[in-house]
Scaffold this active site. Structure first.
Site, PDB file in Angstrom:
ATOM      1  CD  GLU A  72     -10.528  16.759 -61.579  1.00 53.54           C
ATOM      2  OE1 GLU A  72     -11.020  17.631 -60.849  1.00 53.54           O
ATOM      3  OE2 GLU A  72     -10.122  15.681 -61.127  1.00 53.54           O
ATOM      4  CE1 TYR A  98     -13.077  11.979 -56.220  1.00 51.38           C
ATOM      5  CE2 TYR A  98     -12.467  11.710 -53.914  1.00 51.38           C
ATOM      6  CZ  TYR A  98     -12.283  12.320 -55.132  1.00 51.38           C
ATOM      7  OH  TYR A  98     -11.313  13.278 -55.287  1.00 51.38           O
TER       8      TYR A  98
END
Length: 615
Positions: A356, A440
């Site tokens: 993150e 991803y």
């Protein structure tokens, strides 16, 4: 002569017009907000002044705002999408294939109720279309000019289903993300008015001045600079908390040149800080308990993470960063992350912080349109995630390539038949797992395969130059490819097309090996549908590795070096040709093993036929 002069003038005007229309620009906004939170009832009142600057060459007659919280209610578009996908959808939005949004109680639905909006003091007409608000302007915004919007609204903080909301599962009272009427991005592609179905966000870079009134017992963690830490709870040991007649404290936050302003509020937060050398001041805002004890142990790893990102990609641009316990998993925002805090392992907690936090580069500073190109944001972030976690937590068995597990995950998924192209819009994938692999996994492997093609040194130069040219802007894949081709000298358009726009796969094999007295002739076969240059290696009996490069003609220029060893360059392999033969000056008695891609970077879907052990 006169006709010639007219032709020259006309051509110059056309050229100038074309260059102006295609010159890069980006919009900007400045928010001033006053928010009054009723913590007991999970509602708030909001006033906003927004100065919006149109740097485009277009006159704007309408503007659009996002009202993300309108998605959190039964029969919303998000709810309908979850119900239609069933168990194939996002598992966080469902329980046993049943949408969690369908059962939100009426008093816990998300709502952003617009009372009025004005432009330079004049009331405007507006229409709410689910999570989008369309506003008809009183006065068009001309190119290179600004206008001021004022707005009043109230909001109901929703049950936390996805990212935002009240009473998350770890006991955080309020996670306030995408919580205000947020002006949409406008660029060469027009307004970015994607409905919120649960995936990603896009916005112009903006400045924020936000005053938040809330009960004095609350502590707030946010992405921004707290301007009055001595007047509120949690940030200074001897704070003199100032309250109004309703026993509320006012938190004054500012932030410059970020994509959004997010915060979370809870009465039991602890605030801890540490400063990274040549990096930001880091804030940990979390409920300190036995369940969150790993936060303390994570600090040296987070320090190393920022230092490695600064060195390998580019310097973090903002003065601070906050890790805030408040989300459902983890999600990045301007200068902060909202995340679950009860980590089961140190590596797991740090991995969440690294991923993150890594979005601060590939999302906050390199502000891609995630709704259109999630593979750039999630994929590039995942690439650095694996690269850095490999250094922070080295595997027990020495593995040179930190991307082996990602390649294996991709190869296994291709066998399910559910793969979808990475070029698809983020919210329009039919299968939740397919979205994750496309965005991803294939996004990350886009860079891994690129490093295989151009050489790892060139890839490092490409990433640094891409960041230097496009930080604090809104780059696209075309901008990235321009940098990649310029630095490598190669034509790489074919690679992007195959990898991003299709679900075709790489599958090379050793078809035949013939041994002679002084040499060995090897025949390779392209059994797949994506052509690639090939690295081929020989392990000799005396433990030496001899590397060969087989270029592919579509690149036109071959890589000159790679960190995995020196190599000898052979004749190129035409991409239309299925087989390729070459001879090496080693006989059978001199060879222990030979094969394709000893580095294990090539995302070959059937690697078993890539190697031969010579006995």
């Amino acid at each position: 002569m006169q006709k010639l002069l007219l032709t020259i003038v006309f051509s110059a005007i056309c050229t100038l017009s074309f260059s102006q229309q295609n010159a890069y620009y980006q919009q900007s906004a400045k928010y001033k907000m006053d928010i009054d939170i009723d913590a007991q009832n999970f509602t708030y009142q909001g006033n906003q002044t927004l100065t919006y600057t149109n740097n485009s060459p277009d006159e704007l007659k309408v503007v659009y705002f996002h009202l993300y919280w309108n998605a959190f209610k039964p029969n919303s578009m998000m709810d309908q999408r979850v119900q239609s996908q069933g168990k194939n959808g996002d598992s966080r939005l469902q329980t046993n294939g049943i949408s969690r949004l369908a059962s939100i109680p009426k008093n816990e639905e998300g709502a952003q109720n617009i009372h009025w909006i004005r432009q330079n003091g004049k009331d405007l007409k507006f229409e709410i279309q689910e999570t989008i608000m369309k506003v008809e302007l009183d006065t068009p915004i001309k190119p290179n000019s600004s206008t001021t919007f004022t707005m009043e609204w109230d909001a109901n903080i929703p049950m936390q289903i996805r990212r935002a909301g009240r009473n998350n599962r770890e006991g955080i009272d309020m996670t306030m993300t995408q919580w205000y009427p947020k002006i949409a991005e406008y660029d060469y592609d027009g307004w970015a008015t994607f409905d919120y179905i649960g995936r990603e966000f896009h916005a112009p870079f903006s400045d924020f001045q936000v005053n938040i009134k809330i009960d004095k017992d609350y502590v707030i963690g946010a992405g921004g600079i707290l301007e009055n830490p001595s007047e509120v709870k949690g940030y200074e040991p001897n704070a003199n908390i100032k309250t109004d007649s309703n026993n509320k404290a006012t938190w004054k936050w500012t932030a410059k040149n970020i994509l959004d302003f997010a915060f979370a509020a809870d009465r039991d937060y602890t605030v801890e800080t540490f400063t990274i050398l040549d990096g930001p001041k880091v804030f940990y805002v979390y409920q300190k308990s036995e369940k969150t004890k790993l936060w303390e142990e994570s600090k040296p790893y987070v320090t190393k993470f920022f230092q490695l990102m600064n060195a390998t990609y580019g310097k973090y641009a903002y003065p601070s960063y906050s890790f805030i316990q408040g989300g459902d998993g983890g999600m990045e925002y301007g200068m902060c992350t909202m995340m679950l805090g009860e980590g089961r392992s140190l590596e797991g907690l740090v991995g969440l912080m690294v991923h993150e936090g890594g979005h601060s580069w590939n999302q906050q500073m390199m502000a891609y349109n995630e709704s259109m190109r999630p593979w750039m944001d999630e994929g590039f972030t995942s690439y650095y995630d694996d690269l850095i976690m490999h250094q922070l937590f080295p595997p027990k068995e020495a593995v040179a390539n930190p991307f082996v597990n990602t390649i294996n995950s991709y190869v296994n998924f291709t066998k399910t038949g559910k793969e979808e192209p990475a070029v698809w819009l983020g919210d329009h994938h039919d299968d939740g797992r397919a979205y994750s692999v496309a965005s991803y996994v294939k996004g990350e492997l886009f860079l891994v395969q690129l490093g295989y093609i151009v050489g790892e040194q060139n890839l490092s130069l490409i990433m640094k130059e891409f960041f230097n040219q496009w930080k604090m802007k809104h780059p696209t894949d075309r901008d990235f490819m321009h940098v990649a081709q310029k630095i490598s000298g190669m034509d790489l358009k074919w690679f992007q097309h195959y990898w991003i726009n299709t679900t075709k796969t790489i599958d090379y094999a050793i078809k035949d090996v013939k041994y002679d007295k002084t040499s060995t002739t090897i025949t390779l076969e392209n059994k797949g549908s994506i052509p690639m240059p090939i690295d081929f290696s020989v392990l000799t009996k005396d433990k030496k590795v001899v590397n060969y490069q087989i270029p592919m003609n579509m690149t036109h220029i071959w890589k000159s070096k790679d960190i995995y060893g020196d190599f000898k360059t052979l004749d190129y392999w035409k991409w239309t040709q299925k087989e390729y033969s070459f001879t090496i000056p080693y006989n059978k008695s001199q060879i222990s093993a030979l094969g394709i891609d000893f580095s294990q970077r090539l995302a070959d879907v059937n690697p078993a036929d890539n190697f031969i052990e010579v006995k």
